[in-house]
Design a protein around this motif. Sequence first.
Motif, PDB file in Angstrom:
ATOM      1  N   GLY A   1      47.794  35.154  42.273  1.00 45.39           N
ATOM      2  CA  GLY A   1      47.140  35.980  43.274  1.00 45.39           C
ATOM      3  C   GLY A   1      45.645  35.742  43.364  1.00 45.39           C
ATOM      4  O   GLY A   1      45.101  35.446  44.437  1.00 45.39           O
ATOM      5  N   VAL A   2      44.934  35.840  42.237  1.00 44.56           N
ATOM      6  CA  VAL A   2      43.484  35.646  42.228  1.00 44.56           C
ATOM      7  C   VAL A   2      43.111  34.211  42.588  1.00 44.56           C
ATOM      8  O   VAL A   2      42.178  34.002  43.374  1.00 44.56           O
TER       9      VAL A   2
ATOM     10  N   ALA B   1      50.564  33.346  49.377  1.00 46.66           N
ATOM     11  CA  ALA B   1      49.874  32.448  50.316  1.00 46.66           C
ATOM     12  C   ALA B   1      49.912  32.991  51.740  1.00 46.66           C
ATOM     13  O   ALA B   1      48.910  32.923  52.475  1.00 46.66           O
ATOM     14  N   ARG B   2      51.052  33.553  52.122  1.00 47.99           N
ATOM     15  CA  ARG B   2      51.184  34.067  53.483  1.00 47.99           C
ATOM     16  C   ARG B   2      50.286  35.277  53.704  1.00 47.99           C
ATOM     17  O   ARG B   2      49.676  35.418  54.776  1.00 47.99           O
ATOM     18  N   LEU B   3      50.169  36.140  52.727  1.00 53.69           N
ATOM     19  CA  LEU B   3      49.341  37.331  52.869  1.00 53.69           C
ATOM     20  C   LEU B   3      47.853  36.979  52.910  1.00 53.69           C
ATOM     21  O   LEU B   3      47.102  37.481  53.757  1.00 53.69           O
ATOM     22  N   VAL B   4      47.431  36.115  51.994  1.00 60.66           N
ATOM     23  CA  VAL B   4      46.011  35.754  51.934  1.00 60.66           C
ATOM     24  C   VAL B   4      45.572  35.045  53.205  1.00 60.66           C
ATOM     25  O   VAL B   4      44.485  35.294  53.743  1.00 60.66           O
ATOM     26  N   GLY B   5      46.407  34.145  53.717  1.00 64.02           N
ATOM     27  CA  GLY B   5      46.027  33.369  54.891  1.00 64.02           C
ATOM     28  C   GLY B   5      46.529  33.912  56.207  1.00 64.02           C
ATOM     29  O   GLY B   5      46.504  33.195  57.220  1.00 64.02           O
ATOM     30  N   MET B   6      46.986  35.176  56.232  1.00 66.14           N
ATOM     31  CA  MET B   6      47.554  35.745  57.449  1.00 66.14           C
ATOM     32  C   MET B   6      46.525  35.724  58.590  1.00 66.14           C
ATOM     33  O   MET B   6      45.400  36.200  58.436  1.00 66.14           O
TER      34      MET B   6
ATOM     35  N   ASP C   1      40.537  30.426  46.419  1.00 63.26           N
ATOM     36  CA  ASP C   1      40.564  29.236  47.288  1.00 63.26           C
ATOM     37  C   ASP C   1      40.260  29.609  48.731  1.00 63.26           C
ATOM     38  O   ASP C   1      39.551  28.875  49.443  1.00 63.26           O
ATOM     39  N   CYS C   2      40.788  30.744  49.167  1.00 63.57           N
ATOM     40  CA  CYS C   2      40.523  31.188  50.538  1.00 63.57           C
ATOM     41  C   CYS C   2      39.045  31.538  50.722  1.00 63.57           C
ATOM     42  O   CYS C   2      38.431  31.207  51.749  1.00 63.57           O
TER      43      CYS C   2
ATOM     44  N   GLU D   1      34.407  39.719  39.913  1.00 62.06           N
ATOM     45  CA  GLU D   1      35.358  38.646  39.576  1.00 62.06           C
ATOM     46  C   GLU D   1      34.610  37.325  39.397  1.00 62.06           C
ATOM     47  O   GLU D   1      33.963  36.807  40.304  1.00 62.06           O
ATOM     48  N   ALA D   2      34.682  36.756  38.191  1.00 67.51           N
ATOM     49  CA  ALA D   2      33.882  35.577  37.844  1.00 67.51           C
ATOM     50  C   ALA D   2      34.227  34.376  38.711  1.00 67.51           C
ATOM     51  O   ALA D   2      33.335  33.612  39.121  1.00 67.51           O
ATOM     52  N   SER D   3      35.520  34.180  39.018  1.00 65.67           N
ATOM     53  CA  SER D   3      35.919  33.006  39.805  1.00 65.67           C
ATOM     54  C   SER D   3      35.399  33.106  41.234  1.00 65.67           C
ATOM     55  O   SER D   3      35.101  32.082  41.871  1.00 65.67           O
ATOM     56  N   PHE D   4      35.223  34.333  41.763  1.00 69.85           N
ATOM     57  CA  PHE D   4      34.675  34.493  43.104  1.00 69.85           C
ATOM     58  C   PHE D   4      33.175  34.178  43.116  1.00 69.85           C
ATOM     59  O   PHE D   4      32.663  33.563  44.057  1.00 69.85           O
ATOM     60  N   HIS D   5      32.477  34.577  42.063  1.00 68.05           N
ATOM     61  CA  HIS D   5      31.069  34.225  41.951  1.00 68.05           C
ATOM     62  C   HIS D   5      30.900  32.707  41.866  1.00 68.05           C
ATOM     63  O   HIS D   5      29.977  32.134  42.476  1.00 68.05           O
ATOM     64  N   ALA D   6      31.810  32.068  41.123  1.00 69.78           N
ATOM     65  CA  ALA D   6      31.729  30.611  40.991  1.00 69.78           C
ATOM     66  C   ALA D   6      31.950  29.933  42.339  1.00 69.78           C
ATOM     67  O   ALA D   6      31.269  28.946  42.683  1.00 69.78           O
ATOM     68  N   ALA D   7      32.899  30.454  43.135  1.00 66.14           N
ATOM     69  CA  ALA D   7      33.133  29.889  44.460  1.00 66.14           C
ATOM     70  C   ALA D   7      31.929  30.072  45.363  1.00 66.14           C
ATOM     71  O   ALA D   7      31.551  29.163  46.140  1.00 66.14           O
ATOM     72  N   LEU D   8      31.307  31.220  45.284  1.00 70.74           N
ATOM     73  CA  LEU D   8      30.117  31.483  46.098  1.00 70.74           C
ATOM     74  C   LEU D   8      28.960  30.553  45.699  1.00 70.74           C
ATOM     75  O   LEU D   8      28.307  29.958  46.557  1.00 70.74           O
ATOM     76  N   ASP D   9      28.750  30.427  44.403  1.00 74.52           N
ATOM     77  CA  ASP D   9      27.633  29.590  43.934  1.00 74.52           C
ATOM     78  C   ASP D   9      27.855  28.113  44.281  1.00 74.52           C
ATOM     79  O   ASP D   9      26.911  27.384  44.593  1.00 74.52           O
TER      80      ASP D   9
END
Length: 376
Positions: free
Chosen positions: A320-321, A285-290, A326-327, A364-372
């Motif tokens: 991690g993914v 969490a700290r790395l992703v939201g740095m 979420d970010c 990455e399928a979950s990233f496409h889903a977030a974008l859509d």
Amino acid sequence: MYPIPADASATVQRPPPGRRTAPRIQPFKRVADPDFVLRTCLTLSSAFRQIYAGNAADLNFESLYRCTYNVCVGHGDEVLYTQVATTMAAEVEKLAGSLDSTASASDDEFLRELLGRWKKHSNAVTMIRDVVMYMERSFVEFRHKAPVRELGLRAWRDGMLRPDGEVRPRLRAALLQMARRDRAGEAVDVPLRDLMAGATKMLVEVGDGLYEEVLEAPFLDEVRWLCAGESVRLLASPCGCGEYLRTVESMMDAEKARVSRFLDAQTEEKVAAVVLAEMVEKNVARLVGMEGSGLASMLVDGRYWDLTRMHRLLGRVQGGVPAMRDCMNAHFQEMKNTAGDDERLLSREKERYREMINGVFRGEASFHAALDSCFT
């Protein structure tokens, strides 16, 4: 004609008159020698000791093969099997006792002496197994006993590598010292490195979890401790997310290379998992939201190499993914709110991020889903 004994009628059974019968031949009955098996096993045991003493060239192996066969035919398999095991154990005890004189020797001398004894034992076990091959096939396999080779490994584990002996801690200390010198940039001599690799191979071959207990576990514990300290140091410094992840990857590659030099290949993935667990998984969490250098900043600045590295490393740890998804979802939503009703801008940004997901994040399928979900 020869005279018929007076008591012939009492010993000879005549067939009924007018009836002929075939003669009955009784099988030959050998008079058993109760000491034969013991004497022959002692002869074989003496030969086994001569093999350990390096005098195999003086032995008549054809005669030894015949002794093994005669013992097995005489139902002395169990006695011979026990004799093989006890002789090996006794000889390994002698080898272990003679190694005590190297207790104060340098690491290379100690390893050289240990591996020399291991080679002598291994060669002796091979010769003994050849001598008792008939027993191995007719008795060991049929009775589901441990093969002769396994008896040799047990003798080595219990005699040379016993838990209360000096060999295990000495091997462990030698490995950790070499690893520390290597991390410090000191050159470890190739002969010493080869000796350590030989000791590693020996422990793997002996089995019973000794390699993991004696060498692998202490090495991984030290790597875990080093990574935890390095993680705290980096996060307390003005180190950005990209630099932090580069350090993680560099440490992971260095430790895997160290494993390839000193340990068994099976430890490479384990040491990589330890580095990732201590430096990445505990700080996802700290790395992703740095602030200023995390995932959102990388997306805005188009830092493709850093994004690729983040996905490669965080994709190997739990959570991690999903944290990246979420970010990205929050970032896409903020971008949409900023663009407002500008359809051309929204369409252009959506296409840009879709290409980024397909290329940098390998679709990455979950990233496409977030974008859509943000651009519907």
